[in-house]
Structure formats: structure tokens, C-alpha cells
Scaffold this motif. Structure first.
Motif, PDB file in Angstrom:
ATOM      1  N   GLY A  59     -14.855 -15.746   0.107  1.00 27.42           N
ATOM      2  CA  GLY A  59     -14.419 -15.407   1.456  1.00 27.42           C
ATOM      3  C   GLY A  59     -12.927 -15.218   1.587  1.00 27.42           C
ATOM      4  N   SER A  60     -12.286 -14.629   0.568  1.00 27.40           N
ATOM      5  CA  SER A  60     -10.827 -14.449   0.560  1.00 27.40           C
ATOM      6  C   SER A  60     -10.094 -15.761   0.819  1.00 27.40           C
ATOM      7  CB  SER A  60     -10.401 -13.390   1.591  1.00 27.40           C
ATOM      8  OG  SER A  60     -10.874 -12.118   1.218  1.00 27.40           O
TER       9      SER A  60
ATOM     10  N   LEU B 197      -2.271 -14.603   5.364  1.00 26.69           N
ATOM     11  CA  LEU B 197      -2.571 -13.176   5.334  1.00 26.69           C
ATOM     12  C   LEU B 197      -4.031 -12.866   5.622  1.00 26.69           C
ATOM     13  CD1 LEU B 197       0.160 -13.531   3.811  1.00 26.69           C
ATOM     14  CD2 LEU B 197      -0.472 -11.552   2.470  1.00 26.69           C
ATOM     15  N   ALA B 198      -4.946 -13.525   4.911  1.00 30.46           N
ATOM     16  CA  ALA B 198      -6.366 -13.239   5.111  1.00 30.46           C
ATOM     17  C   ALA B 198      -6.802 -13.466   6.564  1.00 30.46           C
ATOM     18  CB  ALA B 198      -7.217 -14.062   4.146  1.00 30.46           C
ATOM     19  N   PRO B 199      -6.395 -14.576   7.193  1.00 29.53           N
ATOM     20  CA  PRO B 199      -6.777 -14.740   8.605  1.00 29.53           C
ATOM     21  C   PRO B 199      -6.190 -13.665   9.524  1.00 29.53           C
ATOM     22  CG  PRO B 199      -6.191 -16.855   7.648  1.00 29.53           C
ATOM     23  CD  PRO B 199      -5.805 -15.810   6.644  1.00 29.53           C
TER      24      PRO B 199
ATOM     25  N   VAL C 167      -9.474  -9.260  -0.388  1.00 29.14           N
ATOM     26  CA  VAL C 167      -9.059  -8.629   0.869  1.00 29.14           C
ATOM     27  C   VAL C 167      -8.172  -9.591   1.661  1.00 29.14           C
ATOM     28  CG1 VAL C 167      -9.884  -7.766   3.084  1.00 29.14           C
ATOM     29  CG2 VAL C 167     -11.119  -7.188   0.981  1.00 29.14           C
ATOM     30  N   GLY C 168      -7.051  -9.068   2.137  1.00 34.58           N
ATOM     31  CA  GLY C 168      -6.162  -9.882   2.953  1.00 34.58           C
ATOM     32  C   GLY C 168      -5.192 -10.729   2.161  1.00 34.58           C
TER      33      GLY C 168
ATOM     34  N   LEU D  94      -2.017  -6.562   0.619  1.00 38.53           N
ATOM     35  CA  LEU D  94      -1.155  -6.022   1.661  1.00 38.53           C
ATOM     36  C   LEU D  94       0.106  -5.359   1.113  1.00 38.53           C
ATOM     37  CD1 LEU D  94      -1.440  -8.641   4.536  1.00 38.53           C
ATOM     38  CD2 LEU D  94      -2.498  -6.410   4.346  1.00 38.53           C
ATOM     39  N   VAL D  95       0.672  -5.912   0.036  1.00 41.46           N
ATOM     40  CA  VAL D  95       1.869  -5.287  -0.512  1.00 41.46           C
ATOM     41  C   VAL D  95       1.521  -3.922  -1.098  1.00 41.46           C
ATOM     42  CG1 VAL D  95       1.784  -6.275  -2.852  1.00 41.46           C
ATOM     43  CG2 VAL D  95       3.987  -5.748  -1.827  1.00 41.46           C
ATOM     44  N   THR D  96       0.301  -3.772  -1.630  1.00 40.97           N
ATOM     45  CA  THR D  96      -0.122  -2.461  -2.125  1.00 40.97           C
ATOM     46  C   THR D  96      -0.361  -1.492  -0.970  1.00 40.97           C
ATOM     47  OG1 THR D  96      -1.236  -3.597  -3.950  1.00 40.97           O
ATOM     48  CG2 THR D  96      -1.696  -1.263  -3.685  1.00 40.97           C
ATOM     49  N   GLU D  97      -0.991  -1.966   0.096  1.00 44.08           N
ATOM     50  CA  GLU D  97      -1.206  -1.116   1.264  1.00 44.08           C
ATOM     51  C   GLU D  97       0.127  -0.628   1.831  1.00 44.08           C
ATOM     52  OE1 GLU D  97      -3.892   0.118   2.362  1.00 44.08           O
ATOM     53  OE2 GLU D  97      -5.586  -1.209   1.900  1.00 44.08           O
ATOM     54  N   LEU D  98       1.129  -1.494   1.816  1.00 44.86           N
ATOM     55  CA  LEU D  98       2.452  -1.102   2.287  1.00 44.86           C
ATOM     56  C   LEU D  98       3.026   0.004   1.402  1.00 44.86           C
ATOM     57  CD1 LEU D  98       4.839  -1.594   4.217  1.00 44.86           C
ATOM     58  CD2 LEU D  98       5.672  -3.326   2.602  1.00 44.86           C
ATOM     59  N   LEU D  99       2.876  -0.146   0.087  1.00 48.36           N
ATOM     60  CA  LEU D  99       3.367   0.869  -0.848  1.00 48.36           C
ATOM     61  C   LEU D  99       2.637   2.199  -0.633  1.00 48.36           C
ATOM     62  CD1 LEU D  99       5.142   1.600  -3.301  1.00 48.36           C
ATOM     63  CD2 LEU D  99       3.252   0.836  -4.757  1.00 48.36           C
ATOM     64  N   LEU D 100       1.318   2.144  -0.459  1.00 51.90           N
ATOM     65  CA  LEU D 100       0.548   3.363  -0.238  1.00 51.90           C
ATOM     66  C   LEU D 100       1.006   4.081   1.028  1.00 51.90           C
ATOM     67  CD1 LEU D 100      -3.113   2.262  -1.107  1.00 51.90           C
ATOM     68  CD2 LEU D 100      -1.382   3.231  -2.623  1.00 51.90           C
ATOM     69  N   LYS D 101       1.250   3.304   2.078  1.00 44.09           N
ATOM     70  CA  LYS D 101       1.673   3.910   3.347  1.00 44.09           C
ATOM     71  C   LYS D 101       3.050   4.549   3.207  1.00 44.09           C
ATOM     72  CE  LYS D 101       2.202   2.953   8.279  1.00 44.09           C
ATOM     73  NZ  LYS D 101       1.304   4.054   8.657  1.00 44.09           N
ATOM     74  N   GLN D 102       3.955   3.868   2.502  1.00 43.50           N
ATOM     75  CA  GLN D 102       5.315   4.384   2.376  1.00 43.50           C
ATOM     76  C   GLN D 102       5.392   5.616   1.478  1.00 43.50           C
ATOM     77  OE1 GLN D 102       7.882   1.177   1.124  1.00 43.50           O
ATOM     78  NE2 GLN D 102       8.166   0.415   3.195  1.00 43.50           N
TER      79      GLN D 102
END
Length: 330
Positions: free
Chosen positions: A75-76, A104-106, A165-166, A171-179
Motif C-alpha cells: 500500500g505504498s 508523499l504517499a498520503p 506510487v507516491g 514524484l521526482v521523476t514526474e517533476l522531471l517528465l513535466k519539466q
């Protein structure tokens, strides 16, 4: 307001504040049952959290009871976290958790049962460390720019991993993908070691790990490091540039922080006695030397300062969650 690095680097003397609780000569603390202490890690075996084992013997020597690390993934992180939250608040069940598990997960998972402010009392920050971006060598990329160009030429084809997840790695990867505007497939793993080995094997093309945890695999040439978070280069990977050096903003304070917490309501005397001992181990002797040598930042702050760090991270990572738009239904 103190920065996150200021809080992590606070002098150990602050931890010796009055009111540490009355301890018996042999280290026993009034109101603390003399039983084996379960220290629950809400992740799979492997990864930096296993470093708690080197604290076990010194803590036993001080307090006269065994400290046994128990991995409880799922459950992350919520499975292990809630096992501690629902335990008796007597100091005999502790949580060894990263900010991924309790913060982060919550933030990311709607309906998460974990609420760090409600469920736990902070005891001590064990250590903190940056994220390191690594790739499989078969990609043939040697820099972050080359990875971005490679991924853009193959939209959605690259697999990247995280320890769930979370988590911070997610999240640091999601930030990189967005940037950068690149796209890929997220593959969650139960722990950091598993995702690192998957990157070395080529199942994943890139992932974020840590300088210390990945050192052996990097030295063997099975993964290549491209960039590191934090305000300066890592001692464990001095050849790897920071994201700031590469022209990316927002990565200086993105790190993993691993700490010890207890169920809400645990007596203050137990909390402060444990904090005092952990700070002592983190500031002198073999444990400190081992942490620093592996590029970890030993924690040397009071339980109250650890609580303030948690408050700061709730705001910081909450901003990133909003920026990336990451949200998962439980």
C-alpha cells in the motif's frame, strides 16, 4: 524560516534539552515495558532503511532490550505505517519511515489511511540523502540532455521505476517528465533495490535511486549516473553534476529523509530518551563515519525539530503534487 538543510544540519547539542525523561542507571526509561522493540519498515527488504540494523546493538546496550527491524511492505507504505499507528503507544513498536511513506504517499493517494500529524509522534531523523538519476548503459546516453533527446525520439517507449506510487522516486521523476516534456511508462517496485536491479538488467531504462545505495552497481558499470538532486554534488558520486548545474530549478531540497516515529500518545520520556541516543550515535563514532562515508547526512535534531521538518515537507511536496497533477485513487 529555517531551510530544510538548516534543520537537518542542526547541532546535536540542541537535542540535549531539559526534560529527557527519567532513565534508570542501566538505561531503562520509566514507563517503557522491558520487551523486544519491533521497528517496522513499511518497505521491502533492501535499500537504505536496512542501515537501521547498525543502530540495534548500541540501542540494546543503552536500553537493555532488543531492537528488531521488521519489513512490512504494501500500500505504498500504508500497511506498515498503520500497523504502528494502531499499536499500543508504549514505545515497543516503532516506525522507520521515509518521507515517501508518511508525507508523499498520503498527499498523492486519495483515501490513504495515513495521517502523519494525527497518527504519529516524531522521535528522530536518522539520516537524509539526495536522489540520483541513473540509466541503463545500453541506451548509449551519457548526459541528461542526451536522455531527454533519446526519450523524446521514442515517446512513451521508455520504462522508468520507483519504489511505489507516491514515493519520492515517483514524484521526482514526474517533476522531471513535466519539466522536460518526455513521456514514459511508470513501473512501481516494492523497494529501491529492486528498481535499481531492474534498471541494471534493462527492464527499466532509467530511474532515480540514491548515491549510496547505487554505488556498487554504478562501480560495476551496470548503470550510469546522470544527475543528482541537492545543492551540491554528492560525496559518493562527485563526478555527477547537480540538476542546478544542468540548468534545472526546484531540485535543491528534494531528498529522502528517513526517521523514527512512534504511535501518537507515546510517553514523552521514551521519545526524548530515544532521540538523545540516536543523535549521539549520529554525531560521534562508527555509525556517523559510516553514514558520512556513504554520502548520507546524519540527523542531529530534536524530536520537535523533526516535527517541524515534517511540517515543512508537507508544504514542499504538496506544491510538487499540485504542479505535476499526480493523484491516485486508493
Amino acid at each position: 524560516m529555517p531551510t530544510r538543510r538548516d534543520v537537518i544540519g542542526a547541532m546535536a547539542g540542541a537535542a540535549a534539552a531539559p526534560g529527557l525523561g527519567q532513565a534508570h542507571a542501566q538505561g531503562r526509561v520509566d514507563g517503557w515495558p522491558a520487551r523486544t522493540v519491533r521497528v517496522i519498515s513499511p518497505t521491502a527488504t533492501g535499500g537504505p532503511g536496512q542501515l537501521f540494523r547498525m543502530y540495534a546493538d548500541p540501542l540494546k546496550e543503552t536500553f537493555g532490550q532488543s531492537f528488531v527491524l521488521e519489513n512490512m511492505p504494501g500500500g505504498s507504505g500504508s500497511v506498515g505505517c498503520m500497523a504502528v499507528a494502531r499499536s499500543a503507544p508504549d514505545g515497543d513498536t516503532l516506525l522507520l519511515a521515509s518521507n515517501s511513506n508518511i508525507i508523499l504517499a498520503p498527499l498523492v493517494i486519495s483515501g490513504s489511511p495515513v495521517n502523519v500529524k494525527r497518527d504519529f509522534v516524531p522521535i528522530a531523523l536518522m539520516f537524509a540523502f539526495p536522489f540520483l538519476l541513473v540509466v541503463n548503459p545500453t541506451l548509449g546516453v551519457k548526459s541528461l540532455k542526451e536522455l531527454v533527446d533519446y526519450a523524446k525520439a521514442r515517446p512513451g517507449e521508455l520504462n522508468w521505476g520507483s519504489p511505489g506510487v507516491g514515493t519520492g522516486g515517483h514524484l521526482v521523476t514526474e517533476l522531471l517528465l513535466k519539466q522536460t516534456g518526455i513521456k514514459g511508462q511508470h513501473v512501481p517496485y516494492p523497494g529501491t533495490t529492486q528498481q535499481l536491479l531492474a534498471t541494471a538488467a534493462g527492464t527499466l531504462q532509467f530511474t532515480f535511486d540514491t548515491p549510496g545505495n547505487s554505488k556498487g552497481v554504478r562501480d560495476a558499470g551496470k548503470v550510469i549516473a546522470l544527475a543528482v538532486t541537492g545543492p551540491k554534488r554528492s560525496v559518493a558520486a562527485p563526478e555527477v553534476p547537480t540538476f542546478r548545474e544542468l540548468g534545472y530549478d526546484g531540485y535543491d531540497d528534494l531528498r529522502v529523509a528517513i526517521g523514527v516515529l512512534a504511535a501518537a500518545g507515546t510517553p514523552t520520556g521514551i521519545v526524548q530518551a530515544l532521540n538523545r541516543e540516536i543523535v549521539k550515535l549520529n554525531t560521534t563514532g562508527a555509525i556517523r563515519d559510516r553514514l558520512v562515508g556513504a554520502s548520507y547526512e546524519p540527523g542531529a535534531i530534536t524530536s520537535e525539530q523533526y516535527g517541524a521538518l515534517i511540517d515543512r515537507e508537507l508544504k514542499q511536496w504538496g506544491t510538487i503534487v499540485k504542479e505535476t497533477g499526480v493523484q491516485v485513487k486508493s
